[in-house]
Design a protein around this motif. Sequence first.
Motif, PDB file in Angstrom:
ATOM      1  N   VAL A 280       0.849  -1.188   0.000  1.00 63.40           N
ATOM      2  CA  VAL A 280       0.000   0.000   0.000  1.00 63.40           C
ATOM      3  C   VAL A 280       0.888   1.242   0.000  1.00 63.40           C
ATOM      4  CG1 VAL A 280      -1.718   1.305   1.336  1.00 63.40           C
ATOM      5  CG2 VAL A 280      -1.794  -1.172   1.358  1.00 63.40           C
TER       6      VAL A 280
ATOM      7  N   ASN B  11       0.249   5.442   0.763  1.00 68.04           N
ATOM      8  CA  ASN B  11      -0.703   6.495   1.101  1.00 68.04           C
ATOM      9  C   ASN B  11       0.059   7.762   1.465  1.00 68.04           C
ATOM     10  OD1 ASN B  11       0.163   6.162   3.770  1.00 68.04           O
ATOM     11  ND2 ASN B  11      -1.622   4.968   4.369  1.00 68.04           N
TER      12      ASN B  11
ATOM     13  N   TYR C  36       4.128   1.125   2.322  1.00 65.60           N
ATOM     14  CA  TYR C  36       4.072  -0.052   3.176  1.00 65.60           C
ATOM     15  C   TYR C  36       4.425  -1.288   2.353  1.00 65.60           C
ATOM     16  CZ  TYR C  36       1.400   3.016   6.253  1.00 65.60           C
ATOM     17  OH  TYR C  36       1.001   4.048   7.056  1.00 65.60           O
TER      18      TYR C  36
ATOM     19  N   THR D 217       7.592   0.227   6.824  1.00 65.57           N
ATOM     20  CA  THR D 217       6.967   1.481   6.418  1.00 65.57           C
ATOM     21  C   THR D 217       8.078   2.484   6.130  1.00 65.57           C
ATOM     22  OG1 THR D 217       5.077   1.060   7.859  1.00 65.57           O
ATOM     23  CG2 THR D 217       5.375   3.313   7.084  1.00 65.57           C
TER      24      THR D 217
ATOM     25  N   VAL E  32      -8.744  -6.007  13.105  1.00 65.92           N
ATOM     26  CA  VAL E  32      -8.133  -5.377  11.931  1.00 65.92           C
ATOM     27  C   VAL E  32      -9.082  -4.296  11.418  1.00 65.92           C
ATOM     28  CG1 VAL E  32      -7.413  -5.754   9.541  1.00 65.92           C
ATOM     29  CG2 VAL E  32      -6.846  -7.447  11.287  1.00 65.92           C
ATOM     30  N   PRO E  33      -8.622  -3.018  11.350  1.00 63.07           N
ATOM     31  CA  PRO E  33      -9.479  -1.939  10.850  1.00 63.07           C
ATOM     32  C   PRO E  33      -9.715  -2.078   9.343  1.00 63.07           C
ATOM     33  CG  PRO E  33      -7.546  -1.062  12.004  1.00 63.07           C
ATOM     34  CD  PRO E  33      -7.343  -2.521  11.839  1.00 63.07           C
ATOM     35  N   GLU E  34     -10.922  -1.751   8.929  1.00 61.26           N
ATOM     36  CA  GLU E  34     -11.270  -1.820   7.505  1.00 61.26           C
ATOM     37  C   GLU E  34     -10.492  -0.790   6.707  1.00 61.26           C
ATOM     38  OE1 GLU E  34     -15.335  -1.722   5.582  1.00 61.26           O
ATOM     39  OE2 GLU E  34     -15.736  -2.918   7.388  1.00 61.26           O
ATOM     40  N   GLY E  35     -10.026  -1.180   5.543  1.00 64.33           N
ATOM     41  CA  GLY E  35      -9.330  -0.270   4.639  1.00 64.33           C
ATOM     42  C   GLY E  35      -7.922   0.098   5.081  1.00 64.33           C
ATOM     43  N   SER E  36      -7.351  -0.643   6.013  1.00 63.00           N
ATOM     44  CA  SER E  36      -6.023  -0.318   6.540  1.00 63.00           C
ATOM     45  C   SER E  36      -4.949  -1.213   5.929  1.00 63.00           C
ATOM     46  CB  SER E  36      -6.010  -0.492   8.066  1.00 63.00           C
ATOM     47  OG  SER E  36      -6.185  -1.867   8.381  1.00 63.00           O
ATOM     48  N   PHE E  37      -3.714  -0.878   6.219  1.00 63.10           N
ATOM     49  CA  PHE E  37      -2.590  -1.708   5.817  1.00 63.10           C
ATOM     50  C   PHE E  37      -2.708  -3.079   6.474  1.00 63.10           C
ATOM     51  CE2 PHE E  37       1.787  -3.065   7.083  1.00 63.10           C
ATOM     52  CZ  PHE E  37       2.185  -3.524   5.841  1.00 63.10           C
ATOM     53  N   ALA E  38      -3.166  -3.115   7.723  1.00 65.05           N
ATOM     54  CA  ALA E  38      -3.329  -4.385   8.432  1.00 65.05           C
ATOM     55  C   ALA E  38      -4.333  -5.286   7.704  1.00 65.05           C
ATOM     56  CB  ALA E  38      -3.773  -4.137   9.871  1.00 65.05           C
ATOM     57  N   GLU E  39      -5.386  -4.692   7.131  1.00 63.93           N
ATOM     58  CA  GLU E  39      -6.369  -5.486   6.389  1.00 63.93           C
ATOM     59  C   GLU E  39      -5.742  -6.064   5.117  1.00 63.93           C
ATOM     60  OE1 GLU E  39     -10.997  -5.127   5.146  1.00 63.93           O
ATOM     61  OE2 GLU E  39      -9.698  -3.509   4.409  1.00 63.93           O
TER      62      GLU E  39
END
Length: 181
Positions: A55, A57, A62, A90, A158-165
């Motif tokens: 990703v 941003n 990332y 990162t 895991v938050p939606e729309g994140s690097f973790a997702e």
Amino acid sequence: MKKLLLFCLMLMACLASFTAQAEEVTKQEAINWEISMMPKATEEEQEAARWSIVVENNLGVYAYDMGSLAFTKVENGVADRNIISVMTKTVFTDKDTLKKLNTKYKDKLAKKEKVQYCEILMTFNLAEKSYAVTNMDVFGSKKTLLQHSEKELQFVPVPEGSFAEAMLEICQKAVNDEAQM
């Protein structure tokens, strides 16, 4: 007839010496021959090839280390296929973030060095769709280790729309691909 016999004996003697020479060469240690049109990769190029970008941003770029995906929790000698760890990186690009980080680590930075990136060991629980950050290292542009921190394994959603997702999806795909082998 004598000449023919002499010629045959000489020919056989020559062939015997060639085969003896060939055996000697094959008994020697093999030489590591590398033939390539491309020059060998530098250490920096090898390091860059290790990472796969996931990703980008406004904060940074990332990526993850493709060779670091591994099952982490082992019970009774069997790996838990729901718990997987991966090394992520990162590279900071946001000027405001870099300014804050450079101020925070100014005492640890070498002359003309700036904060550049951090490496984070993330552990994912695929069944619960959660993750934990267990290790984090912050580095300067001259590869100076500015901070090392370790935390206990505490999973959060895991938050939606994140690097973790995005990383969760990569981990799930890796587990599915391995199961098909």
